[in-house]
Enzyme design. Structure first.
Site, short mmCIF file in Angstrom:
data_model
loop_
_atom_site.label_atom_id
_atom_site.label_comp_id
_atom_site.label_asym_id
_atom_site.label_seq_id
_atom_site.Cartn_x
_atom_site.Cartn_y
_atom_site.Cartn_z
N PRO A 41 0.45 -1.48 0.16
CG PRO A 41 0.12 -1.06 2.55
CD PRO A 41 1.18 -1.73 1.27
CD GLU A 42 5.10 3.32 1.83
OE1 GLU A 42 5.95 4.21 1.15
OE2 GLU A 42 5.81 2.45 2.45
CG HIS A 69 -8.42 -13.39 3.13
ND1 HIS A 69 -7.99 -13.30 4.28
CD2 HIS A 69 -6.45 -14.65 4.15
CE1 HIS A 69 -7.62 -14.29 5.88
NE2 HIS A 69 -6.56 -14.98 5.09
NE ARG A 129 -1.96 -6.88 9.44
CZ ARG A 129 -0.91 -6.30 9.96
NH1 ARG A 129 0.50 -6.30 8.62
NH2 ARG A 129 -1.14 -5.54 10.98
CE LYS A 164 1.97 20.47 11.57
NZ LYS A 164 0.57 20.08 11.75
#
Length: 277
Positions: free
Chosen positions: A2-3, A91, A110, A151
């Site tokens: 997932p990136e 899944h 997951r 920040k």
DNA sequence: CTAAGGACCTGTCGGC
DNA sequence: TGCCGACAGGTCCTTA
């Protein structure tokens, strides 16, 4: 998977196969993802035609006349589009069947991913606060520098924060910090404009290369077309702690920041660049 | 505001 | 072979 580069690779794989297609049926075998799949989703999708699919940050946006279906892949989500419905395996949580018989399938061991509906993308809770796309011109050295000044956070947290820049994750942040020569624990307030330039360049370079190579496949297999992402072999620090730095041979350091593995070279990415006088 | 931790899940790998 | 803990590409939410 997932990136940003993995999501982009997914998009590139499925877009030609399902853009413009009309949905004949939706099968939800497991609605419990990061959030429950809305009960109303099948009704929204029924007989609807996919007008366009795009990526925003790590989300895939499927645009229909009535609104947009959002898909996030979480940690282990995967999407494939096949000419027909393949046998269902563990899944395989959701199938979207098109009138030509082809099938868009969501698989996610997951279940940290999500499938949601948005009437209006620009005001959707999960999307409205996302920062600029890292490959856009809005993600500039001056932009990053200005935020860094405001920040009280570390350099790693700066790049991991999706409201500051949307799409980087643990792997590509580690890689970018290394390329830029910035220690992950560096306080952003101490970053110079020039260092921000280096960071911007590093992020864009890493992401662009990763997309070209089809993303990073860590364990298992494949993208939409069955091929793995080849960027893994290009990783400079991620997953290499203890191994020699490719620049200076120093063994790479591995620490945990916010329960996430963080790898860097203590020599190429020195900590307090010292502070003044 | 920031930091830190838990929560949500399953699978895999190393150690004993 | 089996069990147990640690760890894995994310990120929201609550609590200090």
């Amino acid at each position: 998977m997932p990136e940003l580069p993995e999501v982009q690779t997914t998009l590139n794989g499925i877009a030609p196969l399902c853009q413009g297609k009309t949905i004949a049926a939706v099968h939800i075998r497991q609605p419990k993802l990061r959030w429950p799949i809305p009960d109303t989703l099948p009704a929204y999708l029924d007989n609807a035609k996919i007008q366009e699919i795009e990526r925003r940050a790590k989300y895939l946006l499927f645009h229909f006349k009535r609104g947009t279906m959002l898909i996030h892949l979480g940690m282990s989500g995967r999407i494939r589009c096949t000419p027909e419905q393949l046998p269902i395996e563990k899944h395989d949580h959701v199938d979207i069947i098109f009138i030509d018989g082809s099938c868009l399938r969501y698989t996610d061991p997951r279940r940290f991913g999500s499938i949601l509906w948005a009437d209006n993308v620009s005001t959707h809770k999960l999307l409205k606060d996302l920062g600029p796309e890292p490959l856009s011109n809005d993600f500039s050295a001056q932009y990053l520098y200005d935020i860094a000044q405001q920040k009280h956070i570390t350099a790693k947290a700066l790049l991991m924060n999706q409201t500051i820049v949307a799409g980087l994750g643990n792997i590509y942040v580690c890689e970018s910090l290394f390329i830029a020569g910035i220690h992950p624990e560096r306080a952003t307030k101490t970053l110079t404009l020039d260092e921000c330039r280096k960071l911007i360049f590093a992020c864009k370079t890493v992401l662009t290369k990763a997309i070209k190579q089809g993303g990073t496949t860590l364990k298992d297999f494949a993208n939409t077309d069955g091929k793995p992402g080849y960027f893994k072999q290009s990783l400079l620090v991620y997953g290499r702690d203890g191994e020699p730095c490719i620049e200076c041979n120093t063994p790479l350091s591995g620490i945990r920041m916010n329960q996430r593995a963080t790898v860097f070279c203590s020599r190429c990415q020195p900590l307090p660049p010292r502070r003044e006088g």
